[in-house]
Design a protein around this motif. Structure first.
Motif, PDB file in Angstrom:
ATOM      1  N   VAL A 200       4.669  -9.654  -8.470  1.00  0.00           N
ATOM      2  CA  VAL A 200       3.962  -8.561  -7.784  1.00  0.00           C
ATOM      3  C   VAL A 200       4.916  -7.398  -7.541  1.00  0.00           C
ATOM      4  N   LYS A 201       6.101  -7.682  -7.048  1.00  0.00           N
ATOM      5  CA  LYS A 201       7.061  -6.615  -6.760  1.00  0.00           C
ATOM      6  C   LYS A 201       7.548  -5.960  -8.050  1.00  0.00           C
ATOM      7  N   LYS A 202       7.699  -6.727  -9.105  1.00  0.00           N
ATOM      8  CA  LYS A 202       8.098  -6.129 -10.381  1.00  0.00           C
ATOM      9  C   LYS A 202       7.060  -5.098 -10.819  1.00  0.00           C
ATOM     10  N   ILE A 203       5.789  -5.437 -10.694  1.00  0.00           N
ATOM     11  CA  ILE A 203       4.731  -4.490 -11.051  1.00  0.00           C
ATOM     12  C   ILE A 203       4.766  -3.292 -10.099  1.00  0.00           C
ATOM     13  N   ASP A 204       5.011  -3.537  -8.804  1.00  0.00           N
ATOM     14  CA  ASP A 204       5.183  -2.432  -7.841  1.00  0.00           C
ATOM     15  C   ASP A 204       6.234  -1.445  -8.339  1.00  0.00           C
ATOM     16  N   PHE A 205       7.361  -1.965  -8.791  1.00  0.00           N
ATOM     17  CA  PHE A 205       8.433  -1.086  -9.255  1.00  0.00           C
ATOM     18  C   PHE A 205       7.979  -0.229 -10.435  1.00  0.00           C
ATOM     19  N   PHE A 206       7.193  -0.803 -11.328  1.00  0.00           N
ATOM     20  CA  PHE A 206       6.683  -0.017 -12.461  1.00  0.00           C
ATOM     21  C   PHE A 206       5.724   1.066 -11.963  1.00  0.00           C
ATOM     22  N   ILE A 207       4.823   0.692 -11.072  1.00  0.00           N
ATOM     23  CA  ILE A 207       3.847   1.672 -10.567  1.00  0.00           C
ATOM     24  C   ILE A 207       4.562   2.794  -9.821  1.00  0.00           C
ATOM     25  N   TRP A 208       5.571   2.454  -9.002  1.00  0.00           N
ATOM     26  CA  TRP A 208       6.323   3.481  -8.287  1.00  0.00           C
ATOM     27  C   TRP A 208       6.969   4.447  -9.276  1.00  0.00           C
ATOM     28  N   SER A 209       7.373   3.916 -10.404  1.00  0.00           N
ATOM     29  CA  SER A 209       8.103   4.731 -11.389  1.00  0.00           C
ATOM     30  C   SER A 209       7.193   5.649 -12.193  1.00  0.00           C
ATOM     31  N   ILE A 210       5.906   5.394 -12.190  1.00  0.00           N
ATOM     32  CA  ILE A 210       4.963   6.236 -12.928  1.00  0.00           C
ATOM     33  C   ILE A 210       4.912   7.634 -12.318  1.00  0.00           C
ATOM     34  N   ARG A 211       4.776   7.710 -11.029  1.00  0.00           N
ATOM     35  CA  ARG A 211       4.695   8.941 -10.238  1.00  0.00           C
ATOM     36  C   ARG A 211       4.281  10.110 -11.067  1.00  0.00           C
TER      37      ARG A 211
ATOM     38  N   TRP B 260       0.900  -1.153   0.000  1.00  0.00           N
ATOM     39  CA  TRP B 260       0.000   0.000   0.000  1.00  0.00           C
ATOM     40  C   TRP B 260       0.933   1.195   0.000  1.00  0.00           C
ATOM     41  N   ASP B 261       0.879   1.944  -1.040  1.00  0.00           N
ATOM     42  CA  ASP B 261       1.785   3.066  -1.214  1.00  0.00           C
ATOM     43  C   ASP B 261       0.983   4.175  -1.878  1.00  0.00           C
ATOM     44  N   ARG B 262       1.330   5.410  -1.609  1.00  0.00           N
ATOM     45  CA  ARG B 262       0.537   6.502  -2.189  1.00  0.00           C
ATOM     46  C   ARG B 262       0.530   6.443  -3.712  1.00  0.00           C
ATOM     47  N   TYR B 263       1.612   5.958  -4.310  1.00  0.00           N
ATOM     48  CA  TYR B 263       1.657   5.869  -5.770  1.00  0.00           C
ATOM     49  C   TYR B 263       0.764   4.737  -6.277  1.00  0.00           C
ATOM     50  N   VAL B 264       0.719   3.651  -5.543  1.00  0.00           N
ATOM     51  CA  VAL B 264      -0.169   2.541  -5.905  1.00  0.00           C
ATOM     52  C   VAL B 264      -1.618   3.004  -5.769  1.00  0.00           C
ATOM     53  N   ILE B 265      -1.941   3.610  -4.634  1.00  0.00           N
ATOM     54  CA  ILE B 265      -3.299   4.097  -4.380  1.00  0.00           C
ATOM     55  C   ILE B 265      -3.715   5.089  -5.467  1.00  0.00           C
ATOM     56  N   GLN B 266      -2.824   6.017  -5.758  1.00  0.00           N
ATOM     57  CA  GLN B 266      -3.097   7.030  -6.768  1.00  0.00           C
ATOM     58  C   GLN B 266      -3.282   6.393  -8.146  1.00  0.00           C
ATOM     59  N   SER B 267      -2.395   5.488  -8.520  1.00  0.00           N
ATOM     60  CA  SER B 267      -2.467   4.853  -9.838  1.00  0.00           C
ATOM     61  C   SER B 267      -3.722   4.004 -10.008  1.00  0.00           C
ATOM     62  N   LEU B 268      -4.169   3.385  -8.915  1.00  0.00           N
ATOM     63  CA  LEU B 268      -5.352   2.529  -8.999  1.00  0.00           C
ATOM     64  C   LEU B 268      -6.646   3.312  -8.790  1.00  0.00           C
ATOM     65  N   GLY B 269      -6.531   4.599  -8.469  1.00  0.00           N
ATOM     66  CA  GLY B 269      -7.718   5.438  -8.292  1.00  0.00           C
ATOM     67  C   GLY B 269      -8.506   5.114  -7.043  1.00  0.00           C
ATOM     68  N   ILE B 270      -7.814   4.691  -6.000  1.00  0.00           N
ATOM     69  CA  ILE B 270      -8.478   4.344  -4.742  1.00  0.00           C
ATOM     70  C   ILE B 270      -8.530   5.579  -3.851  1.00  0.00           C
ATOM     71  N   GLU B 271      -9.692   5.817  -3.259  1.00  0.00           N
ATOM     72  CA  GLU B 271      -9.865   6.956  -2.363  1.00  0.00           C
ATOM     73  C   GLU B 271      -9.748   6.473  -0.918  1.00  0.00           C
ATOM     74  N   VAL B 272      -8.778   7.023  -0.215  1.00  0.00           N
ATOM     75  CA  VAL B 272      -8.497   6.622   1.170  1.00  0.00           C
ATOM     76  C   VAL B 272      -9.505   7.286   2.099  1.00  0.00           C
ATOM     77  N   PRO B 273     -10.030   6.543   3.086  1.00  0.00           N
ATOM     78  CA  PRO B 273     -10.969   7.161   4.026  1.00  0.00           C
ATOM     79  C   PRO B 273     -10.283   8.255   4.852  1.00  0.00           C
ATOM     80  N   LYS B 274     -11.040   9.258   5.180  1.00  0.00           N
ATOM     81  CA  LYS B 274     -10.525  10.405   5.933  1.00  0.00           C
ATOM     82  C   LYS B 274     -10.208  10.001   7.374  1.00  0.00           C
ATOM     83  N   TYR B 275      -9.298  10.765   7.987  1.00  0.00           N
ATOM     84  CA  TYR B 275      -9.004  10.582   9.408  1.00  0.00           C
ATOM     85  C   TYR B 275     -10.284  10.792  10.201  1.00  0.00           C
ATOM     86  N   GLY B 276     -10.473   9.955  11.205  1.00  0.00           N
ATOM     87  CA  GLY B 276     -11.648  10.078  12.054  1.00  0.00           C
ATOM     88  C   GLY B 276     -12.886   9.399  11.491  1.00  0.00           C
TER      89      GLY B 276
END
Length: 185
Positions: free
Chosen positions: A174-185, A110-126
């Motif tokens: 899985v990690k290979k794909i992680d590396f690609f997603i991290w690189s999209i930024r 779970w990484d901000r770049y993965v979340i961002q690339s997959l279009g997932i909306e993180v629940p707000k604090y609280g």
């Protein structure tokens, strides 16, 4: 005048691997089961640098305690998330997943770049039931990877990774794909 021994394949592989931090990752994966991560400062330094752990010493002490305990049982993401929340009061989705993915390389992070690339909306604090929602979201990430790894695009990415970095073919798909997603930024 001598002509230097230029091996372009080796040079490019080393440069790409260095830019992606693959030697750090290799060290982490090789060492994690061989040392007590609570005590081994070299492991902690490498893990902290690779995964950008920027927390205070008290937090890191708790984290590596949970990490060492997790090595004995290989818990689920939700178990680690709850354990860190109970110990620190923080919802540590990213660092929980990085621990899980280190212990089981078939699991995504779970990484901000993965979340961002997959279009997932993180629940707000609280937000009520935030931990439960995050666990469900992580399950969605796992499902996305499972589906994506069956695609032609995933096969293309993995083939390209393995072709450019033959010394790192041991890394999970899985990690290979992680590396690609991290690189999209």
């Amino acid at each position: 005048m001598n002509i230097p021994d230029i091996n372009p394949t080796q040079i490019l592989q080393q440069r790409i691997a260095s830019a992606m931090g693959l030697d750090k990752y290799r060290y982490i994966m090789k060492t994690v089961r061989e040392v007590d991560v609570r005590e081994n400062e070299d492991f902690q330094h490498m893990f902290n640098g690779f995964y950008r752990v920027r927390r205070n010493e008290d937090w890191r002490k708790i984290y590596y305690q949970v990490f060492e305990e997790a090595k004995m049982t290989t818990p689920a993401f939700g178990d680690v998330l709850h354990r860190l929340y109970d110990a620190t009061g923080n919802v540590e989705a990213s660092f929980s997943s990085k621990m899980i993915a280190t212990l089981n390389p078939q699991m995504p992070i779970w990484d901000r770049y993965v979340i961002q690339s997959l279009g997932i909306e993180v629940p707000k604090y609280g937000e009520e039931k935030r931990l439960d929602i995050i666990i469900m979201m992580y399950d969605q990430i796992v499902a996305w990877y499972k589906d994506f790894l069956q695609s032609e695009k995933a096969r293309e990415c993995i083939m390209m990774f393995d072709g450019l970095l033959p010394d790192y073919q041991w890394i999970s798909d899985v990690k290979k794909i992680d590396f690609f997603i991290w690189s999209i930024r």
